[in-house]
Design an enzyme around this catalytic site. Structure first.
Site: not given
Ligand code: FPP
Length: 254
Positions: A21, A38, A132
């Site tokens: 997150d 992201h 893994l």
């Molecule tokens: C939460 O941050 C994160 C996500 C909803 C997406 C996670 C995705 C990635 C790390 C990239 C793609 C993953 C892979 C495995 C290739 P948020 O957007 O909710 O952050 P915020 O709470 O600060 O808004």
């Protein structure tokens, strides 16, 4: 890094789960678009996978896209799907070389054909990986997973494959997306919030929780080692007292 000798004394950590997150806030605080958070988050994924390989962690599960994330602005959903597609295609060979087996949990029927195909190809290409198991939770929600499992069980009950007396927690586990995974030992959530957000609800009944204010794009192998060190200080009793623990549970504890 741990030597073989002190690795033996460490609490067994077989399965690490992470709620990644803070990408959006990381980007916003730098005047960037959310998607750039992201994008940087993918580098953190790579760094954490490498550290897991170094530490001998056998299972890593990442909450990459929740069933609720479909409700985000379409541009962000599309960008996340593109990142995912790129990741599973570009990392395929590296995963094979490093003995990584890719697995997906969640309602994959909602993903586009191109994402599903890329996932299927990488899952097939990495199926022999023994170091893994990297599980991506995609279009995943813990409640949804439990309901899907119950539907499968109810169908078998109706057709006589199961009887009511068969029902117990172990049986339900076999119908979950995670049927071939051990329960997570440690669940890390980055980004400062302190909740589970529908991730591995059933499986995390006795999981140790670690919350950090570090945003996911700033999380890396060093931050993971801090979480692992914290985990080593925990005393896991699974609802029992020390003297009652079975050898198997003791192995997990010490
Ligand atoms: C939460 O941050 C994160 C996500 C909803 C997406 C996670 C995705 C990635 C790390 C990239 C793609 C993953 C892979 C495995 C290739 P948020 O957007 O909710 O952050 P915020 O709470 O600060 O808004």
């Amino acid at each position: 890094m741990a030597t073989e000798n002190n690795r033996d004394k460490r609490i067994m950590l077989k399965h690490l789960a992470i709620i990644m997150d803070g990408n959006g806030r990381w980007a916003k605080s730098r005047g960037l678009e959310r998607i750039e958070g992201h994008q940087r988050g993918v580098d953190s994924v790579t760094s954490v996978v490498e550290e897991c390989l170094k530490q001998g962690i056998r299972y890593l599960s990442l909450y990459a896209f929740s069933s609720e994330n479909w409700g985000r602005p379409q541009d962000e959903v599309n960008a996340l799907m593109e990142l995912l597609l790129h990741f599973v295609r570009m990392q395929r060979e590296k995963m094979q070389q490093n003995g990584i087996r890719l697995k997906v949990i969640g309602d994959v029927s909602k993903l586009s054909c191109s994402v599903r195909e890329a996932l299927e190809e990488t899952i097939a290409a990495t199926s022999a990986g023994e170091c893994l198991t990297l599980t991506l939770a995609l279009s995943y929600g813990g409640r949804d997973e439990i309901v899907r499992a119950l539907k499968k069980m109810a169908t078998e009950l109706c057709h006589g494959g199961l009887s009511l007396e068969d029902l117990n927690p172990e049986l339900l586990c076999r119908y979950l997306d995670t049927a071939d995974l051990p329960d997570p030992d440690l669940l890390i959530r980055t980004g400062g919030e302190k909740r589970i957000s529908n991730f591995l609800l059933w499986q995390s009944a006795y999981t140790e929780l670690y919350f950090t204010d570090v945003q996911w794009p700033d999380f890396n192998g060093v931050e993971l080692c801090k979480a692992l060190h914290d985990f080593q200080q925990r005393n896991r009793r699974f609802g029992l007292i020390d003297e009652q623990l079975t050898p198997d549970q003791k192995e997990k504890c010490h």
